[in-house]
Write a protein that holds these residues in place. Structure first.
Motif, PDB file in Angstrom:
ATOM      1  N   PHE A 166       0.824  -1.211   0.000  1.00  0.00           N
ATOM      2  CA  PHE A 166       0.000   0.000   0.000  1.00  0.00           C
ATOM      3  C   PHE A 166       0.856   1.258   0.000  1.00  0.00           C
ATOM      4  CE2 PHE A 166      -2.701  -3.294   1.630  1.00  0.00           C
ATOM      5  CZ  PHE A 166      -3.962  -2.996   1.131  1.00  0.00           C
ATOM      6  N   LEU A 167       2.014   1.219   0.693  1.00  0.00           N
ATOM      7  CA  LEU A 167       2.831   2.405   0.874  1.00  0.00           C
ATOM      8  C   LEU A 167       3.917   2.550  -0.191  1.00  0.00           C
ATOM      9  CD1 LEU A 167       3.277   2.146   4.751  1.00  0.00           C
ATOM     10  CD2 LEU A 167       1.568   3.461   3.475  1.00  0.00           C
ATOM     11  N   LYS A 168       4.486   1.425  -0.632  1.00  0.00           N
ATOM     12  CA  LYS A 168       5.585   1.437  -1.591  1.00  0.00           C
ATOM     13  C   LYS A 168       5.320   0.415  -2.688  1.00  0.00           C
ATOM     14  CE  LYS A 168       8.959   2.664   1.993  1.00  0.00           C
ATOM     15  NZ  LYS A 168      10.219   2.254   2.676  1.00  0.00           N
ATOM     16  N   PRO A 169       4.451   0.736  -3.639  1.00  0.00           N
ATOM     17  CA  PRO A 169       4.079  -0.250  -4.661  1.00  0.00           C
ATOM     18  C   PRO A 169       5.171  -0.601  -5.661  1.00  0.00           C
ATOM     19  CG  PRO A 169       3.089   1.879  -5.130  1.00  0.00           C
ATOM     20  CD  PRO A 169       3.715   1.994  -3.772  1.00  0.00           C
ATOM     21  N   LYS A 170       6.267   0.179  -5.721  1.00  0.00           N
ATOM     22  CA  LYS A 170       7.388  -0.120  -6.619  1.00  0.00           C
ATOM     23  C   LYS A 170       6.924  -0.360  -8.060  1.00  0.00           C
ATOM     24  CE  LYS A 170      10.460  -2.082  -3.110  1.00  0.00           C
ATOM     25  NZ  LYS A 170      11.250  -3.270  -2.696  1.00  0.00           N
ATOM     26  N   HIS A 171       6.162   0.571  -8.561  1.00  0.00           N
ATOM     27  CA  HIS A 171       5.708   0.557  -9.953  1.00  0.00           C
ATOM     28  C   HIS A 171       4.680  -0.532 -10.232  1.00  0.00           C
ATOM     29  CE1 HIS A 171       8.969   3.355 -10.579  1.00  0.00           C
ATOM     30  NE2 HIS A 171       9.868   2.445 -10.230  1.00  0.00           N
ATOM     31  N   HIS A 172       4.215  -1.226  -9.207  1.00  0.00           N
ATOM     32  CA  HIS A 172       3.176  -2.226  -9.385  1.00  0.00           C
ATOM     33  C   HIS A 172       1.853  -1.670  -8.901  1.00  0.00           C
ATOM     34  CE1 HIS A 172       6.154  -5.188 -10.389  1.00  0.00           C
ATOM     35  NE2 HIS A 172       6.746  -5.073  -9.214  1.00  0.00           N
ATOM     36  N   THR A 173       0.791  -2.083  -9.552  1.00  0.00           N
ATOM     37  CA  THR A 173      -0.546  -1.741  -9.084  1.00  0.00           C
ATOM     38  C   THR A 173      -1.207  -3.001  -8.547  1.00  0.00           C
ATOM     39  OG1 THR A 173      -1.460  -2.101 -11.300  1.00  0.00           O
ATOM     40  CG2 THR A 173      -0.783   0.149 -10.730  1.00  0.00           C
ATOM     41  N   TYR A 174      -2.029  -2.825  -7.525  1.00  0.00           N
ATOM     42  CA  TYR A 174      -2.681  -3.957  -6.890  1.00  0.00           C
ATOM     43  C   TYR A 174      -4.195  -3.772  -6.944  1.00  0.00           C
ATOM     44  CZ  TYR A 174       1.934  -5.150  -5.067  1.00  0.00           C
ATOM     45  OH  TYR A 174       3.261  -5.483  -4.965  1.00  0.00           O
ATOM     46  N   ASP A 175      -4.893  -4.871  -7.108  1.00  0.00           N
ATOM     47  CA  ASP A 175      -6.346  -4.853  -7.203  1.00  0.00           C
ATOM     48  C   ASP A 175      -6.931  -5.039  -5.802  1.00  0.00           C
ATOM     49  OD1 ASP A 175      -8.993  -5.122  -7.761  1.00  0.00           O
ATOM     50  OD2 ASP A 175      -8.801  -6.878  -9.068  1.00  0.00           O
ATOM     51  N   TRP A 176      -7.269  -3.933  -5.160  1.00  0.00           N
ATOM     52  CA  TRP A 176      -7.743  -3.988  -3.772  1.00  0.00           C
ATOM     53  C   TRP A 176      -9.259  -4.055  -3.671  1.00  0.00           C
ATOM     54  CZ3 TRP A 176      -3.949  -5.789  -1.438  1.00  0.00           C
ATOM     55  CH2 TRP A 176      -2.653  -5.262  -1.519  1.00  0.00           C
ATOM     56  N   ARG A 177      -9.943  -4.282  -4.761  1.00  0.00           N
ATOM     57  CA  ARG A 177     -11.397  -4.440  -4.680  1.00  0.00           C
ATOM     58  C   ARG A 177     -11.738  -5.601  -3.738  1.00  0.00           C
ATOM     59  NH1 ARG A 177     -13.146  -5.562 -10.607  1.00  0.00           N
ATOM     60  NH2 ARG A 177     -11.095  -6.574 -10.576  1.00  0.00           N
ATOM     61  N   GLY A 178     -12.690  -5.355  -2.871  1.00  0.00           N
ATOM     62  CA  GLY A 178     -13.131  -6.408  -1.973  1.00  0.00           C
ATOM     63  C   GLY A 178     -12.435  -6.423  -0.627  1.00  0.00           C
ATOM     64  N   VAL A 179     -11.360  -5.608  -0.464  1.00  0.00           N
ATOM     65  CA  VAL A 179     -10.642  -5.608   0.818  1.00  0.00           C
ATOM     66  C   VAL A 179     -10.560  -4.206   1.426  1.00  0.00           C
ATOM     67  CG1 VAL A 179      -9.275  -7.605   0.145  1.00  0.00           C
ATOM     68  CG2 VAL A 179      -8.347  -5.320  -0.213  1.00  0.00           C
ATOM     69  N   LEU A 180     -11.280  -3.260   0.834  1.00  0.00           N
ATOM     70  CA  LEU A 180     -11.274  -1.896   1.355  1.00  0.00           C
ATOM     71  C   LEU A 180     -12.624  -1.579   1.984  1.00  0.00           C
ATOM     72  CD1 LEU A 180      -9.484  -0.054  -1.614  1.00  0.00           C
ATOM     73  CD2 LEU A 180      -8.466  -0.884   0.533  1.00  0.00           C
ATOM     74  N   PRO A 181     -12.645  -0.775   3.058  1.00  0.00           N
ATOM     75  CA  PRO A 181     -11.486  -0.190   3.730  1.00  0.00           C
ATOM     76  C   PRO A 181     -10.642  -1.251   4.421  1.00  0.00           C
ATOM     77  CG  PRO A 181     -13.524   0.375   4.881  1.00  0.00           C
ATOM     78  CD  PRO A 181     -13.927  -0.343   3.654  1.00  0.00           C
ATOM     79  N   ARG A 182      -9.345  -1.110   4.262  1.00  0.00           N
ATOM     80  CA  ARG A 182      -8.398  -2.128   4.683  1.00  0.00           C
ATOM     81  C   ARG A 182      -8.468  -2.439   6.173  1.00  0.00           C
ATOM     82  NH1 ARG A 182      -2.010  -1.200   5.362  1.00  0.00           N
ATOM     83  NH2 ARG A 182      -1.325  -3.371   5.619  1.00  0.00           N
ATOM     84  N   LYS A 183      -8.486  -1.416   6.998  1.00  0.00           N
ATOM     85  CA  LYS A 183      -8.469  -1.615   8.453  1.00  0.00           C
ATOM     86  C   LYS A 183      -9.658  -2.451   8.906  1.00  0.00           C
ATOM     87  CE  LYS A 183      -8.249   0.902  12.849  1.00  0.00           C
ATOM     88  NZ  LYS A 183      -8.193   2.256  13.480  1.00  0.00           N
TER      89      LYS A 183
END
Length: 327
Positions: A166-183
């Motif tokens: 989440f903080l340092k994706p290093k040029h990668h994108t992640y599909d966070w659908r279904g897990v947000l809001p993360r906390k």
């Protein structure tokens, strides 16, 4: 009219309450053998269209699977490199899975968790039930339980725990659908895992996730899991934590509980060559190469074996409900 409005309000409240208490852990059932035993193989970090010895590992998996008459296969994630799947029609699924694991003994259910590389693709596609119609073996969910009478397997979605994605994706994108809001997602997942483990009466409790908790390999310990998941599985007397992520084979015994940390992440590309020499506490076995793991379960004993790409036994151990002895 006022009474009708109150009724609607009550129904809405009940629905909200139901949603708030419903578990993130879907429960599946898998039968044991007639004698009450169970056997399976574990593979992780594999999907590379047969390259990097993936096909050789698959060949030996098939042979071991036939010899011990496996009931199913567990995948510890990073199922498709480098960036998961693009859609439910992605040909990578067949090229990296269906056409690779062709042995008769491997035509059983595959219980899969997601890895960080899977999250770089279309996660919803990999979770799509369509793949179960394309290949009846495929079962992939975020977090779920497989109840086998002799053992319960608690599959945990570990990628959303890791801060750096989440903080340092290093040029990668992640599909966070279904897990947000993360906390909120993580809090609910941990609560559900804790409750399910507490309610479990299974003879063996086995937790499966992609990321390491203990490892001397390239990625080392996953601090977020050490802080958040480990206390729960220790408190609930889990026997094994099985993972991938580090592309190696590994066995570490907990020095504070009965948990055996078992890494099976050698499904394809491996040989990182870097070790954490200061993190060897409890280390029983480490192999920086390709291979896989088998488990045979009975009521009072679990036999665990690690193999290389030639089918050679690298390490074996017996667990007697909390006491292990290397063979």
């Amino acid at each position: 009219m006022a009474g009708f409005s109150k009724t609607l309000l009550c129904v809405a409240c009940c629905c909200l309450c139901f949603l708030s208490v419903s578990s993130l852990l879907e429960r599946l059932e898998h039968p044991v053998k007639d004698d009450g035993s169970l056997s399976f193989v574990v593979i992780g970090d594999w999907g590379r269209k047969g390259k990097y010895n993936q096909s050789q590992v698959a060949l030996q998996m098939g042979r071991v699977g036939e010899r011990i008459n496996i009931d199913f296969v567990i995948s510890t994630g990073d199922n498709f490199y480098d960036g998961g799947l693009t859609s439910a029609n992605d040909p990578v699924f067949e090229k990296s899975f269906t056409k690779i694991y062709t042995a008769k003994s491997l035509q059983k259910k595959w219980y899969n968790v997601l890895g960080n590389h899977d999250y770089r693709g279309n996660v919803e596609a990999q979770l799509d039930p369509l793949f179960e119609r394309i290949d009846r073996r495929w079962i992939c969910k975020r977090s779920f339980i497989v109840d086998t009478e002799i053992a319960e397997f608690f599959f945990v979605d570990t990628t959303p725990f890791v801060d750096k994605y989440f903080l340092k994706p290093k040029h990668h994108t992640y599909d966070w659908r279904g897990v947000l809001p993360r906390k909120e997602y993580l809090s609910k997942l941990l609560q559900d895992v804790d409750l399910a483990l507490k309610e479990s009466t299974a003879n063996w409790k086995i937790v499966v996730g992609h990321h390491t908790i203990r490892s001397i390999g390239h990625h080392g310990d996953t601090n977020e899991l050490v802080q958040q998941l480990l206390p729960i599985i220790e408190e609930n007397n889990v026997d094994m934590y099985i993972n991938g992520h580090d592309h190696c084979l590994q066995h570490i015994s907990s020095t504070s509980s009965q948990i055996q940390f078992l890494t099976s992440g050698g499904g394809s590309k491996s040989w990182k060559g870097d070790l954490d020499e200061l993190n060897r506490k409890g280390l029983k076995f480490y192999y920086d190469g390709q291979g896989f793991m088998s488990v045979e379960l009975k009521q009072s004993i679990a036999k665990i074996v690690f193999y290389d790409i030639f089918g050679k036994t690298l390490h074996a151990l017996n667990l007697f409900k909390g006491v292990d002895s290397a063979m």
